[in-house]
Design a protein around this motif. Sequence first.
Motif, PDB file in Angstrom:
ATOM      1  N   ALA A 155       0.829  -1.198   0.000  1.00 24.19           N
ATOM      2  CA  ALA A 155       0.000   0.000   0.000  1.00 24.19           C
ATOM      3  C   ALA A 155       0.869   1.256   0.000  1.00 24.19           C
ATOM      4  O   ALA A 155       1.945   1.281   0.567  1.00 24.19           O
ATOM      5  N   THR A 156       0.355   2.307  -0.648  1.00 24.75           N
ATOM      6  CA  THR A 156       1.065   3.582  -0.733  1.00 24.75           C
ATOM      7  C   THR A 156       0.174   4.691  -0.208  1.00 24.75           C
ATOM      8  O   THR A 156      -1.023   4.697  -0.466  1.00 24.75           O
ATOM      9  N   ASP A 157       0.770   5.622   0.524  1.00 16.25           N
ATOM     10  CA  ASP A 157       0.079   6.847   0.911  1.00 16.25           C
ATOM     11  C   ASP A 157       0.501   7.939  -0.059  1.00 16.25           C
ATOM     12  O   ASP A 157       1.690   8.208  -0.210  1.00 16.25           O
ATOM     13  N   PHE A 158      -0.476   8.548  -0.729  1.00 21.76           N
ATOM     14  CA  PHE A 158      -0.213   9.651  -1.643  1.00 21.76           C
ATOM     15  C   PHE A 158      -0.624  10.945  -0.959  1.00 21.76           C
ATOM     16  O   PHE A 158      -1.789  11.113  -0.596  1.00 21.76           O
ATOM     17  N   ILE A 159       0.312  11.855  -0.774  1.00 22.60           N
ATOM     18  CA  ILE A 159       0.006  13.166  -0.215  1.00 22.60           C
ATOM     19  C   ILE A 159      -0.452  14.035  -1.377  1.00 22.60           C
ATOM     20  O   ILE A 159       0.327  14.371  -2.274  1.00 22.60           O
ATOM     21  N   VAL A 160      -1.731  14.399  -1.380  1.00 23.72           N
ATOM     22  CA  VAL A 160      -2.311  15.174  -2.480  1.00 23.72           C
ATOM     23  C   VAL A 160      -1.585  16.514  -2.577  1.00 23.72           C
ATOM     24  O   VAL A 160      -1.507  17.260  -1.603  1.00 23.72           O
ATOM     25  N   GLY A 161      -1.039  16.792  -3.756  1.00 22.80           N
ATOM     26  CA  GLY A 161      -0.297  18.023  -3.980  1.00 22.80           C
ATOM     27  C   GLY A 161       1.126  17.980  -3.466  1.00 22.80           C
ATOM     28  O   GLY A 161       1.824  18.991  -3.501  1.00 22.80           O
ATOM     29  N   ASP A 162       1.565  16.821  -2.993  1.00 24.59           N
ATOM     30  CA  ASP A 162       2.900  16.654  -2.409  1.00 24.59           C
ATOM     31  C   ASP A 162       3.150  17.733  -1.360  1.00 24.59           C
ATOM     32  O   ASP A 162       2.333  17.915  -0.478  1.00 24.59           O
ATOM     33  N   GLU A 163       4.278  18.463  -1.459  1.00 27.45           N
ATOM     34  CA  GLU A 163       4.605  19.455  -0.434  1.00 27.45           C
ATOM     35  C   GLU A 163       3.669  20.665  -0.457  1.00 27.45           C
ATOM     36  O   GLU A 163       3.564  21.388   0.529  1.00 27.45           O
ATOM     37  N   ASP A 164       2.969  20.904  -1.554  1.00 27.13           N
ATOM     38  CA  ASP A 164       2.016  22.020  -1.610  1.00 27.13           C
ATOM     39  C   ASP A 164       0.739  21.711  -0.830  1.00 27.13           C
ATOM     40  O   ASP A 164       0.069  22.617  -0.354  1.00 27.13           O
ATOM     41  N   GLY A 165       0.387  20.452  -0.744  1.00 27.03           N
ATOM     42  CA  GLY A 165      -0.828  20.067  -0.044  1.00 27.03           C
ATOM     43  C   GLY A 165      -2.080  20.416  -0.836  1.00 27.03           C
ATOM     44  O   GLY A 165      -2.062  20.571  -2.052  1.00 27.03           O
TER      45      GLY A 165
ATOM     46  N   GLY B 270      -6.371  -0.246  -1.825  1.00 22.85           N
ATOM     47  CA  GLY B 270      -5.508  -0.450  -0.671  1.00 22.85           C
ATOM     48  C   GLY B 270      -4.630   0.750  -0.380  1.00 22.85           C
ATOM     49  O   GLY B 270      -4.156   0.922   0.741  1.00 22.85           O
ATOM     50  N   ASP B 271      -4.376   1.593  -1.382  1.00 24.92           N
ATOM     51  CA  ASP B 271      -3.614   2.821  -1.174  1.00 24.92           C
ATOM     52  C   ASP B 271      -4.468   3.821  -0.411  1.00 24.92           C
ATOM     53  O   ASP B 271      -5.682   3.642  -0.263  1.00 24.92           O
ATOM     54  N   ARG B 272      -3.832   4.884   0.059  1.00 21.57           N
ATOM     55  CA  ARG B 272      -4.557   5.983   0.696  1.00 21.57           C
ATOM     56  C   ARG B 272      -4.142   7.292   0.060  1.00 21.57           C
ATOM     57  O   ARG B 272      -2.979   7.450  -0.332  1.00 21.57           O
ATOM     58  N   ILE B 273      -5.096   8.213  -0.041  1.00 23.06           N
ATOM     59  CA  ILE B 273      -4.767   9.576  -0.424  1.00 23.06           C
ATOM     60  C   ILE B 273      -4.954  10.431   0.818  1.00 23.06           C
ATOM     61  O   ILE B 273      -5.885  10.225   1.595  1.00 23.06           O
ATOM     62  N   VAL B 274      -4.025  11.357   1.004  1.00 28.51           N
ATOM     63  CA  VAL B 274      -4.013  12.183   2.208  1.00 28.51           C
ATOM     64  C   VAL B 274      -4.110  13.640   1.782  1.00 28.51           C
ATOM     65  O   VAL B 274      -3.291  14.123   1.002  1.00 28.51           O
ATOM     66  N   PHE B 275      -5.120  14.322   2.298  1.00 27.73           N
ATOM     67  CA  PHE B 275      -5.325  15.739   2.028  1.00 27.73           C
ATOM     68  C   PHE B 275      -4.826  16.535   3.234  1.00 27.73           C
ATOM     69  O   PHE B 275      -5.402  16.436   4.319  1.00 27.73           O
ATOM     70  N   ASN B 276      -3.769  17.314   3.047  1.00 27.39           N
ATOM     71  CA  ASN B 276      -3.247  18.175   4.101  1.00 27.39           C
ATOM     72  C   ASN B 276      -3.581  19.625   3.765  1.00 27.39           C
ATOM     73  O   ASN B 276      -3.267  20.093   2.666  1.00 27.39           O
ATOM     74  N   TYR B 277      -4.207  20.323   4.709  1.00 25.02           N
ATOM     75  CA  TYR B 277      -4.598  21.714   4.492  1.00 25.02           C
ATOM     76  C   TYR B 277      -4.848  22.391   5.828  1.00 25.02           C
ATOM     77  O   TYR B 277      -4.906  21.730   6.873  1.00 25.02           O
ATOM     78  N   VAL B 278      -5.002  23.714   5.784  1.00 25.15           N
ATOM     79  CA  VAL B 278      -5.306  24.466   6.994  1.00 25.15           C
ATOM     80  C   VAL B 278      -6.778  24.245   7.334  1.00 25.15           C
ATOM     81  O   VAL B 278      -7.663  24.586   6.545  1.00 25.15           O
ATOM     82  N   LYS B 279      -7.007  23.667   8.504  1.00 30.24           N
ATOM     83  CA  LYS B 279      -8.375  23.383   8.958  1.00 30.24           C
ATOM     84  C   LYS B 279      -9.179  24.682   9.001  1.00 30.24           C
ATOM     85  O   LYS B 279      -8.709  25.699   9.495  1.00 30.24           O
ATOM     86  N   GLY B 280     -10.396  24.636   8.449  1.00 27.52           N
ATOM     87  CA  GLY B 280     -11.266  25.796   8.412  1.00 27.52           C
ATOM     88  C   GLY B 280     -11.089  26.643   7.165  1.00 27.52           C
ATOM     89  O   GLY B 280     -11.993  27.370   6.764  1.00 27.52           O
ATOM     90  N   LYS B 281      -9.929  26.545   6.532  1.00 30.43           N
ATOM     91  CA  LYS B 281      -9.675  27.307   5.304  1.00 30.43           C
ATOM     92  C   LYS B 281     -10.087  26.508   4.065  1.00 30.43           C
ATOM     93  O   LYS B 281     -10.437  27.076   3.038  1.00 30.43           O
TER      94      LYS B 281
END
Length: 165
Positions: A20-30, A49-60
């Motif tokens: 399984a792979t975790d993909f950070i959406v937008g890589d370092e840009d998020g 089986g992979d996961r995509i991960v959305f990193n962002y400022v909560k509320g924004k």
Amino acid sequence: MALKLALFIAMATVPAIVGATDFIVGDEDGWKLGVNYTEWAEDKDFRVGDRIVFNYVKGKHNVLSVSGPAFHSCNKTASSQLLTTGNDKIELTKAGRKWYICAIGDHCDKGMKLFIDVDEAEVPAPAPSPTGGNGNSGNSANIIASFTCSYLVGLAAIWAMVIMF
């Protein structure tokens, strides 16, 4: 001793999740405005089986799972799942196309949307038939034997590491 046993049990489960792979959406840009997510996803091989991960400022920002038509029209009302934690992890459990948008303001209209194609999980290629036949006879047994052998070798390596610590 209990720590070694716990480590051994934890490591014994690794072979089931190694692929399984975790993909950070937008890589370092998020997940934010100004990123071309279509371009980001182009060279990725998403699998069940992979996961995509959305990193962002909560509320924004947020992440809204939508249908294809809702994706194209940035329709925020036709939703099945709204995520708002700022670190949203989505496990890809089924093959097919998936669509995600940011439902805040006009972010979707400004390009804050992602679609991906998810393929079935990779399965190991069947081992060649030892009889040299057409490959139908014994394939299940060969696959199981090959997996079992690999699994046991992995467990032996882990056990050796545990003993050394």
